[in-house]
Design a protein around this motif. Structure first.
Motif, mmCIF file in Angstrom:
data_model
loop_
_atom_site.group_PDB
_atom_site.id
_atom_site.type_symbol
_atom_site.label_atom_id
_atom_site.label_comp_id
_atom_site.label_asym_id
_atom_site.label_seq_id
_atom_site.Cartn_x
_atom_site.Cartn_y
_atom_site.Cartn_z
ATOM 1 N N ALA A 105 0.832 -1.194 0.000
ATOM 2 C CA ALA A 105 0.000 0.000 0.000
ATOM 3 C C ALA A 105 0.877 1.259 0.000
ATOM 4 C CB ALA A 105 -0.931 -0.002 1.203
ATOM 5 N N TYR A 106 0.222 2.409 -0.010
ATOM 6 C CA TYR A 106 0.927 3.691 -0.091
ATOM 7 C C TYR A 106 0.347 4.633 0.962
ATOM 8 C CZ TYR A 106 2.055 1.632 -4.597
ATOM 9 O OH TYR A 106 2.465 0.765 -5.585
ATOM 10 N N MET A 107 1.221 5.523 1.448
ATOM 11 C CA MET A 107 0.820 6.390 2.562
ATOM 12 C C MET A 107 1.040 7.852 2.223
ATOM 13 S SD MET A 107 1.741 5.654 6.513
ATOM 14 C CE MET A 107 0.775 6.355 7.845
ATOM 15 N N ASP A 108 0.154 8.700 2.732
ATOM 16 C CA ASP A 108 0.270 10.139 2.518
ATOM 17 C C ASP A 108 -0.085 10.852 3.816
ATOM 18 O OD1 ASP A 108 0.703 12.541 1.313
ATOM 19 O OD2 ASP A 108 -1.173 12.591 0.198
ATOM 20 N N LEU A 109 0.476 12.015 3.998
ATOM 21 C CA LEU A 109 0.256 12.798 5.206
ATOM 22 C C LEU A 109 0.078 14.261 4.826
ATOM 23 C CD1 LEU A 109 0.429 13.568 8.248
ATOM 24 C CD2 LEU A 109 2.915 13.478 8.016
ATOM 25 N N LYS A 110 -0.995 14.874 5.347
ATOM 26 C CA LYS A 110 -1.217 16.307 5.152
ATOM 27 C C LYS A 110 -1.497 16.925 6.511
ATOM 28 C CE LYS A 110 -2.920 16.035 0.401
ATOM 29 N NZ LYS A 110 -4.024 16.333 -0.542
ATOM 30 N N SER A 111 -0.694 17.940 6.858
ATOM 31 C CA SER A 111 -0.853 18.564 8.160
ATOM 32 C C SER A 111 -0.132 19.898 8.202
ATOM 33 C CB SER A 111 -0.296 17.645 9.255
ATOM 34 O OG SER A 111 -0.466 18.218 10.529
#
Length: 413
Positions: free
Chosen positions: A251-257
């Motif tokens: 799978a693939y991961m993303d982060l927005k903050s």
């Protein structure tokens, strides 16, 4: 060449300052200490899981025996629900031990087709205990099929870690939103952790309105031992573990903050459209699990040995029990009847199950063997210990599965 030194040359004094930057050595030393600490905790977790699995084998076994006693259940109608509650809780404890074995590197990644929405719903009771009243946790789950190919225990670990991190980021009244959706991307998606290829994905999002994460910290957040928590409040393995599981699952991961504006973690799981059904036990074995053969049980745990004896005796087998390999060999020397099957732990003090089977085969050349262990066969690094094993059951096991496998082992060529 020798020279005469005049003391007058040493009348003037001075200082020499030597500065050494020890930042990197100190950092590496601290990481080494943390890794050694985690290795020790991992060994402890593996040992606890091993002993706990034996206890669960006994608990689940006796629950099943009581549930099979229809006369007893007729006398007390509430008893069945009580026993079912114990059995259901034991099943959840099995998943807990799998997490411990995963942590201690004694359990391999075992993906299968699961419904992500169902995993989230099953964790709601755990989330209710983890999340304080001032935080509102809400699920927004798609009506579409969310079938993905992952290890369910590891995905539970991912969800719990991310939800706990969101909780820790909220100091006052706030919210945590868990969402699932289906996206079909026709183009690559670039994000902070890499590039997500085009394709159809099940998207898991965990959003909070906590303190947020600065750009500087975002570059380090997935590193082992990195933590913003105070000493004694965490060791910084949560997000690095999450990231490792996500990558291992394909799978693939993303982060927005951003600081003061909360955080959104997104995980893109490749969607499974044609789910493979679970393996079904052949119909012919559902009503053919009884027998008259003689079975030798070699098990050092008294209570596990006792429940095996009860299960097989009820099924009609003649059962001989031994608490260790030496006793088993002595019994076989004196045994007059033919022993058709040996059930033994794969790992015992001073001898392996396979070596014991080779020695027992000298007394009974046609004997079959069923191996047991708390470990998954695939997790055993020394493959010489598992080569040639066809009949195997992992503890803790369901009594019905156990008796069926005993019957299949006896009938095998």
């Amino acid at each position: 060449k020798k020279t005469n030194l005049d003391e007058s040359n040493f009348k003037q004094g001075g200082y020499v300052w030597i500065l050494t930057d020890i930042t990197i050595p100190v950092f590496l030393e601290s990481q080494l200490r943390e890794s050694q600490k985690m290795e020790a905790v991992g060994r402890l977790a593996g040992g606890v899981a091993h002993d706990f699995n034996n206890l669960l084998t006994v608990i689940m076994g006796y629950c099943s025996l009581i549930l099979d006693n229809s006369e007893l259940l007729k006398k007390d109608k509430t008893l069945k629900n009580d026993i079912l509650g114990i059995h259901s809780t034991s099943q959840k404890a099995v998943n807990l031990t799998k997490q411990l074995l995963t942590f201690s590197n004694n359990q391999v990644h075992t993906p299968r087709h699961i419904n992500l929405n169902m995993i989230i719903k099953d964790l709601n009771k755990i989330f209710d205990r983890l999340i304080p009243d001032y935080i509102c946790l809400t699920n927004f789950l798609t009506d579409d099929d969310t079938i993905i190919n992952v290890d369910p225990v590891q995905i539970e670990q991912v969800l719990i870690n991310l939800v706990v991190n969101s909780k820790d980021a909220i100091s006052n009244k706030g919210y945590i939103h868990i969402r699932t959706s289906i996206i079909d991307s026709t183009e690559e998606i670039k994000n902070n952790t890499g590039v997500i290829p085009k394709g159809e994905f099940v998207l898991l999002s965990i959003e909070d309105n906590g303190c947020g994460i600065s750009d500087e910290i975002q570059t380090k957040i997935f590193e082992p031992f990195f933590t913003t928590k105070k000493e004694g409040k965490g060791i910084g393995l949560g997000l690095s573990t999450v990231y490792g599981i996500v990558l291992h699952s394909g799978a693939y991961m993303d982060l927005k903050s951003s600081p003061g504006k909360g955080c959104i973690f997104k995980i893109y799981f490749p969607r499974v459209l044609d789910s493979i059904p679970e393996k079904v036990i052949p119909v012919e074995y559902k009503h053919m699990d009884a027998g008259k053969e003689t079975v030798l049980i070699v098990e050092e745990d008294e209570f596990v040995r006792s429940i095996m004896l009860r299960i097989l005796t009820i099924k009609g087998y003649t059962v001989i029990e031994a608490c260790h390999a030496g006793e088993a060999l002595l019994l076989c020397e004196k045994m007059e009847d033919i022993c058709e099957l040996m059930i033994t732990d794969l790992f015992m003090p001073q001898i392996t199950g396979q070596e014991l089977f080779r020695r027992i085969s000298k007394f009974f050349p046609q004997i079959k063997c069923l191996y047991t262990s708390t470990n998954n066969l695939e997790s055993i690094k020394d493959k010489s210990l598992v080569n040639g094993i066809n009949n195997y059951i992992q503890k803790p096991f369901d009594p019905e599965d156990f008796s069926l496998l005993v019957r299949k082992s006896l009938d095998s060529n």
